[in-house]
Design a protein around this motif. Structure first.
Motif, PDB file in Angstrom:
ATOM      1  N   ASP A  37      21.485  85.675 -10.300  1.00 28.19           N
ATOM      2  CA  ASP A  37      21.486  84.217 -10.278  1.00 28.19           C
ATOM      3  C   ASP A  37      22.679  83.685  -9.480  1.00 28.19           C
ATOM      4  N   VAL A  38      23.832  84.317  -9.651  1.00 26.89           N
ATOM      5  CA  VAL A  38      25.023  83.904  -8.901  1.00 26.89           C
ATOM      6  C   VAL A  38      24.852  84.231  -7.421  1.00 26.89           C
ATOM      7  N   MET A  39      24.257  85.367  -7.126  1.00 26.01           N
ATOM      8  CA  MET A  39      24.011  85.739  -5.723  1.00 26.01           C
ATOM      9  C   MET A  39      23.084  84.736  -5.053  1.00 26.01           C
ATOM     10  N   ARG A  40      22.020  84.328  -5.760  1.00 24.64           N
ATOM     11  CA  ARG A  40      21.101  83.335  -5.178  1.00 24.64           C
ATOM     12  C   ARG A  40      21.810  82.008  -4.964  1.00 24.64           C
ATOM     13  N   PHE A  41      22.675  81.642  -5.892  1.00 23.67           N
ATOM     14  CA  PHE A  41      23.412  80.390  -5.756  1.00 23.67           C
ATOM     15  C   PHE A  41      24.270  80.399  -4.490  1.00 23.67           C
ATOM     16  N   PHE A  42      25.098  81.427  -4.318  1.00 20.88           N
ATOM     17  CA  PHE A  42      25.999  81.459  -3.166  1.00 20.88           C
ATOM     18  C   PHE A  42      25.245  81.642  -1.855  1.00 20.88           C
ATOM     19  N   ALA A  43      24.043  82.236  -1.901  1.00 22.76           N
ATOM     20  CA  ALA A  43      23.297  82.490  -0.675  1.00 22.76           C
ATOM     21  C   ALA A  43      22.890  81.217   0.041  1.00 22.76           C
ATOM     22  N   THR A  44      22.856  80.091  -0.658  1.00 20.68           N
ATOM     23  CA  THR A  44      22.499  78.821  -0.014  1.00 20.68           C
ATOM     24  C   THR A  44      23.661  77.823  -0.052  1.00 20.68           C
ATOM     25  N   THR A  45      24.881  78.313  -0.240  1.00 16.59           N
ATOM     26  CA  THR A  45      26.048  77.440  -0.095  1.00 16.59           C
ATOM     27  C   THR A  45      26.513  77.473   1.351  1.00 16.59           C
ATOM     28  N   TRP A  46      27.396  76.546   1.693  1.00 16.89           N
ATOM     29  CA  TRP A  46      27.899  76.458   3.064  1.00 16.89           C
ATOM     30  C   TRP A  46      29.302  77.077   3.125  1.00 16.89           C
ATOM     31  N   ILE A  47      29.510  77.963   4.086  1.00 18.86           N
ATOM     32  CA  ILE A  47      30.756  78.710   4.304  1.00 18.86           C
ATOM     33  C   ILE A  47      31.120  79.532   3.059  1.00 18.86           C
ATOM     34  N   PRO A  48      30.209  80.373   2.577  1.00 19.45           N
ATOM     35  CA  PRO A  48      30.481  81.140   1.358  1.00 19.45           C
ATOM     36  C   PRO A  48      31.543  82.217   1.537  1.00 19.45           C
ATOM     37  N   ASP A  49      31.901  82.591   2.780  1.00 18.74           N
ATOM     38  CA  ASP A  49      32.958  83.592   2.944  1.00 18.74           C
ATOM     39  C   ASP A  49      34.313  83.058   2.491  1.00 18.74           C
ATOM     40  N   GLU A  50      34.416  81.735   2.283  1.00 22.09           N
ATOM     41  CA  GLU A  50      35.649  81.151   1.760  1.00 22.09           C
ATOM     42  C   GLU A  50      35.579  80.927   0.246  1.00 22.09           C
ATOM     43  N   THR A  51      34.446  81.240  -0.379  1.00 17.77           N
ATOM     44  CA  THR A  51      34.305  80.993  -1.821  1.00 17.77           C
ATOM     45  C   THR A  51      33.781  82.190  -2.611  1.00 17.77           C
ATOM     46  N   PHE A  52      32.924  83.021  -2.014  1.00 16.69           N
ATOM     47  CA  PHE A  52      32.236  84.055  -2.793  1.00 16.69           C
ATOM     48  C   PHE A  52      33.202  85.093  -3.369  1.00 16.69           C
ATOM     49  N   PHE A  53      33.907  85.813  -2.511  1.00 15.99           N
ATOM     50  CA  PHE A  53      34.826  86.845  -2.998  1.00 15.99           C
ATOM     51  C   PHE A  53      35.956  86.227  -3.818  1.00 15.99           C
ATOM     52  N   GLN A  54      36.413  85.060  -3.388  1.00 16.03           N
ATOM     53  CA  GLN A  54      37.496  84.386  -4.092  1.00 16.03           C
ATOM     54  C   GLN A  54      37.091  84.053  -5.531  1.00 16.03           C
ATOM     55  N   THR A  55      35.840  83.674  -5.722  1.00 18.22           N
ATOM     56  CA  THR A  55      35.331  83.320  -7.050  1.00 18.22           C
ATOM     57  C   THR A  55      35.074  84.551  -7.902  1.00 18.22           C
ATOM     58  N   ILE A  56      34.388  85.539  -7.332  1.00 20.05           N
ATOM     59  CA  ILE A  56      33.983  86.708  -8.121  1.00 20.05           C
ATOM     60  C   ILE A  56      35.200  87.537  -8.532  1.00 20.05           C
ATOM     61  N   VAL A  57      36.168  87.723  -7.628  1.00 21.76           N
ATOM     62  CA  VAL A  57      37.359  88.498  -7.983  1.00 21.76           C
ATOM     63  C   VAL A  57      38.081  87.844  -9.156  1.00 21.76           C
ATOM     64  N   ALA A  58      38.219  86.516  -9.095  1.00 26.88           N
ATOM     65  CA  ALA A  58      38.896  85.812 -10.195  1.00 26.88           C
ATOM     66  C   ALA A  58      38.102  85.895 -11.488  1.00 26.88           C
ATOM     67  N   HIS A  59      36.804  86.159 -11.400  1.00 26.77           N
ATOM     68  CA  HIS A  59      35.948  86.261 -12.596  1.00 26.77           C
ATOM     69  C   HIS A  59      36.029  87.656 -13.236  1.00 26.77           C
ATOM     70  N   VAL A  60      36.238  88.695 -12.417  1.00 23.10           N
ATOM     71  CA  VAL A  60      36.172  90.056 -12.952  1.00 23.10           C
ATOM     72  C   VAL A  60      37.552  90.697 -13.136  1.00 23.10           C
ATOM     73  N   VAL A  61      38.611  90.015 -12.673  1.00 26.77           N
ATOM     74  CA  VAL A  61      39.958  90.579 -12.757  1.00 26.77           C
ATOM     75  C   VAL A  61      40.869  89.578 -13.469  1.00 26.77           C
ATOM     76  N   PRO A  62      41.732  90.018 -14.365  1.00 28.54           N
ATOM     77  CA  PRO A  62      42.687  89.100 -15.005  1.00 28.54           C
ATOM     78  C   PRO A  62      43.566  88.409 -13.964  1.00 28.54           C
ATOM     79  N   ARG A  63      43.864  87.118 -14.187  1.00 28.09           N
ATOM     80  CA  ARG A  63      44.633  86.356 -13.215  1.00 28.09           C
ATOM     81  C   ARG A  63      45.998  86.974 -12.950  1.00 28.09           C
ATOM     82  N   ARG A  64      46.588  87.628 -13.946  1.00 31.57           N
ATOM     83  CA  ARG A  64      47.921  88.201 -13.747  1.00 31.57           C
ATOM     84  C   ARG A  64      47.902  89.354 -12.748  1.00 31.57           C
TER      85      ARG A  64
END
Length: 525
Positions: free
Chosen positions: A205-232
């Motif tokens: 569902d998240v992949m489908r969402f980002f697939a139709t966003t604009w300029i996802p190379d500035e948001t996709f990895f930035q979002t997912i990394v922050a979701h799967v890794v502790p901020r510290r």
């Protein structure tokens, strides 16, 4: 010891790609290459043949056709990441690079740095609360679906966006995701990459969402990394040094920037000019130099203060206010003569007036006296011309009663050039290439206010390399637009080659074009 798998996305320069891959793997690291599916098949074949015997190089099994601002860039990156994870189990880190990047530290320094910092390096700022996006659409990047490319299909891009707005088709963001934004150049640990890929497999569902966003190379990895890794465990910065002009385009570095680049607190830098052969050789040798020392000064911002002081305005997405005034009109031809040395451009325009019936004006957005006809007052001040630029040029066609008009622009006016290229009228561009010796650069420094008459000579001399690089970069930005029918003249090309370029630009017979190219003292300072 850290071992890096470099994720190399590229689309041109096979010689440079091969050299980069060989250099990076000589240090015991790895390279995973994605070569754009739209790029030349012959170039790709040459790269594969040259690197066929290198076990530390892997190629993605699928070549994605990439487009700026599209999901295809993320898809290509994921292809290269999955390839690297499978091919290089010894890799501890994954580092995103482009073909324009070069190391500004040694391999030993990079490995020691990563060993000492058990962190993921990726910019990630809150998409809605931060001011990372300076101009253009913001939340519209996410809440509406984007199937068209703003650069190649501008009309369809904005028509689709407007239709969704009118129909109330805004969509919610994934409920458990905080969207982040930042630079697309990152360095991630292996465990982070494995978590990211697992997330991609599990959350379609998240992949489908980002697939139709604009300029996802500035948001996709930035979002997912922050979701799967502790901020510290995340350092919100990039390890790739880059600077931006006031048009949101990366500054290009040249041969005289070697010492400046080494003093920056980064591991790589972009963009390194393809013509900066000496710089590329020195940086390539630096990567292999295990004994090199790197005193960090971070002085680049100071030397480039005349650029960075204007602020990073980011990429431009939305319509400019003057675009609403309409087109110059189909069937008309606008010729842009782009030159940093105004006196050279004016010699050419004077010759065009003498030898042809093409109406031509000089720097109408920079000088009051630009050989303009009486236009009812709109042209009386530079401020008026700037406010009504599209209307002004449209009126020139009417006043001259001609389907073709030529005018001069400074290469710093990249926004103007791009806007005219996007118009329905046919736009042709001529770049007058110039050499910038020290005396000219000193004069330019004074003219733009970087130094005054009482400034110490050593301060002015220290600025010369950075200012010259900026002047040369302005011409490179014009070339990077990849304009159809783009023409260049220069003293180095010779009269005959310049005449051929002018003939193509102005649709002239050979004799007239030769007369223009042979103008006395055309390129003299």
């Amino acid at each position: 010891m850290a071992r890096i798998a470099f994720i190399l996305l590229c689309h041109k320069d096979p010689v440079g790609i091969v050299a980069q891959a060989q250099r990076l793997t000589e240090s015991g690291d790895f390279v995973s290459i994605h070569f754009d599916g739209r790029a030349d098949a012959g170039d790709y074949a040459r790269i594969r043949a040259a690197l066929a015997g290198n076990p530390a190089v892997a190629f993605t099994p699928r070549r994605v056709k990439c487009g700026w601002g599209e999901w295809s860039l993320v898809a290509a990156t994921l292809e290269a990441v999955r390839t690297a994870v499978a091919a290089f189990p010894q890799a501890s880190h994954f580092y995103m690079l482009s073909g324009d990047c070069m190391p500004i530290k040694s391999a030993a320094y990079a490995q020691e740095f990563l060993d000492a910092n058990d962190l993921d390096f990726i910019e990630n700022f809150d998409f809605f609360d931060s001011d990372w996006i300076k101009t253009g659409i913001k939340e519209e990047r996410l809440i509406y679906r984007h199937w068209f490319n703003e650069r190649t299909s501008k009309r369809l891009f904005y028509a689709s966006l407007d239709l969704q707005k009118r129909l109330g088709l805004a969509r919610p963001l994934p409920a458990d995701i905080q969207v982040m934004i930042g630079s697309q150049w990152w360095c991630l640990r292996r465990q982070t990459v494995e978590r990211l890929l697992a997330f991609c497999d599990a959350r379609r569902d998240v992949m489908r969402f980002f697939a139709t966003t604009w300029i996802p190379d500035e948001t996709f990895f930035q979002t997912i990394v922050a979701h799967v890794v502790p901020r510290r465990e995340i350092r919100s910065r990039t390890l790739t040094f880059l600077m931006f002009t006031d048009y949101g385009m990366p500054v290009t570095f040249y041969n005289d920037h070697y010492d400046l680049l080494l003093g920056q607190d980064y591991l790589f830098a972009r963009k390194i000019s393809p013509e900066a052969i000496t710089l590329r050789k020195r940086l390539g040798a630096l990567w292999r130099d295990s004994g090199a020392q790197f005193p960090i000064t971070n002085e680049a911002a100071g030397l480039y203060r005349f650029l960075s002081g204007r602020g990073r305005i980011g990429r431009r997405f939305g319509q400019r206010f003057w675009e609403a005034d309409g087109s110059l009109g189909r069937g008309r031809r606008l010729i842009l003569i782009v030159a940093k040395k105004w006196h050279v451009a004016k010699r050419l325009t004077a010759a065009i007036r003498r030898h042809t019936d093409i109406p031509v004006v000089d720097y109408l957005f920079n000088e009051l006296d630009a050989h303009l006809p009486d236009m009812g007052g709109i042209e009386t001040t530079l401020a008026k011309r700037e406010r009504h630029r599209r209307a002004l040029v449209k009126m020139l066609f009417v006043q001259f009663e001609s389907p073709c008009v030529a005018l001069c622009l400074d290469p710093s006016a990249l926004g103007l050039i791009q806007d005219f290229l996007d118009d329905k009228a046919e736009t042709r561009v001529l770049l007058i290439d110039s050499d910038f010796d020290d005396d000219y650069v000193r004069g330019h420094i004074g003219r733009v206010g970087l130094a005054g008459q009482h400034s110490a000579p050593e301060q002015v001399n220290r600025l010369i390399p950075a200012v010259r690089a900026d002047l040369e970069h302005e011409g490179e930005r014009i070339r990077d637009l990849e304009i159809e029918g783009f023409q260049v003249i220069s003293p180095a090309r010779g009269t005959n080659a310049n005449a051929a370029a002018l003939a193509r630009l102005l649709d002239l017979d050979p004799d007239t074009a030769l007369a223009l190219a042979g103008t006395d003292h055309l390129f003299d300072d």
